[in-house]
Design an enzyme around this catalytic site. Structure first.
Site, PDB file in Angstrom:
ATOM      1  N   PRO A 132       0.471  -1.620   0.333  1.00  0.00           N
ATOM      2  CA  PRO A 132       0.056  -0.042  -0.452  1.00  0.00           C
ATOM      3  C   PRO A 132       0.952   1.852  -0.146  1.00  0.00           C
ATOM      4  O   PRO A 132       1.707   1.315   0.613  1.00  0.00           O
ATOM      5  CB  PRO A 132      -0.927  -0.469   1.174  1.00  0.00           C
ATOM      6  CG  PRO A 132      -0.002  -0.744   2.285  1.00  0.00           C
ATOM      7  CD  PRO A 132       0.660  -2.266   1.453  1.00  0.00           C
TER       8      PRO A 132
ATOM      9  N   ASN B 215       8.110  -5.220  -1.099  1.00  0.00           N
ATOM     10  CA  ASN B 215       8.386  -4.240  -0.524  1.00  0.00           C
ATOM     11  C   ASN B 215       7.061  -4.752   0.304  1.00  0.00           C
ATOM     12  O   ASN B 215       5.560  -4.062  -0.555  1.00  0.00           O
ATOM     13  CB  ASN B 215       8.403  -3.391  -1.007  1.00  0.00           C
ATOM     14  CG  ASN B 215       8.539  -2.155  -0.156  1.00  0.00           C
ATOM     15  OD1 ASN B 215       7.828  -2.396   1.044  1.00  0.00           O
ATOM     16  ND2 ASN B 215       8.961  -0.492  -0.550  1.00  0.00           N
TER      17      ASN B 215
END
Ligand code: DHK
Length: 166
Positions: free
Chosen positions: A29, A93
């Site tokens: 996000p 990530n």
């Protein structure tokens, strides 16, 4: 392989006949906001720059890369399941999911190929809630703090891990 930021088109594992292994480079996000998001922390490179850098690094390493981003935990977990089923290595990530998503960690624990956690910033040098990664314990290793170079180093680690397993 051209990076696919939208849907993750068909991916190809390390197949017979020496086909290039495909590495999923997955981003969590707020990473779609790179370039304008807290540039003093994350730099000015955009997600498109991340994708281009990964494509170049993949070319140099003989790896195809498939770069994706989502703000949706369920979608990210579905991609992790896809990687496990396809025996695809992952550079991840997890963004803020790093620090609290046990669901993501449990999905990653089913992995069947190398996994490298990556961060642009150095979470250990930031707020205390960023000091813990629930993902790190199921990854082969973590690269953090080097901006775009973190991704390049992570892809190099994946290449080395694949070579070790071959
Ligand atoms: C990215 C994020 O979005 C944060 O939530 C993490 C990570 C760090 C990064 O440095 O790439 O804490």
């Amino acid at each position: 392989m051209a990076p696919d930021l939208e849907t993750g088109a068909a991916v190809q594992g390390a197949g017979p006949g020496g086909a290039a292994a495909t590495v999923l480079v997955l981003n969590g996000p707020n990473l779609s906001r790179l370039g304008t998001r807290e540039p003093e922390i994350y730099g000015t490179a955009t997600l498109a720059d991340v994708a281009a850098t990964c494509a170049d690094a993949g070319d140099a390493l003989g790896l195809a890369v498939d770069v994706r981003q989502t703000d949706d935990e369920a979608e990210l977990i579905a991609w992790i399941h896809q990687a496990a089923d396809g025996r695809l290595p992952v550079v991840l990530n997890p963004a803020a999911f790093t620090h609290y998503s046990y669901a993501l960690r449990d999905a990653l624990a089913m992995r069947t190929a190398p996994l490298v956690e990556v961060h642009l910033s150095n979470p250990a040098a930031r707020e205390t809630f960023r000091h813990n990664s629930v993902v790190a314990g199921v990854a082969d290793g973590t690269v953090a703090g080097f901006g775009l170079l973190s991704y390049v180093l992570a892809l190099r680690a994946v290449a080395a891990l694949l070579a070790r397993r071959a």
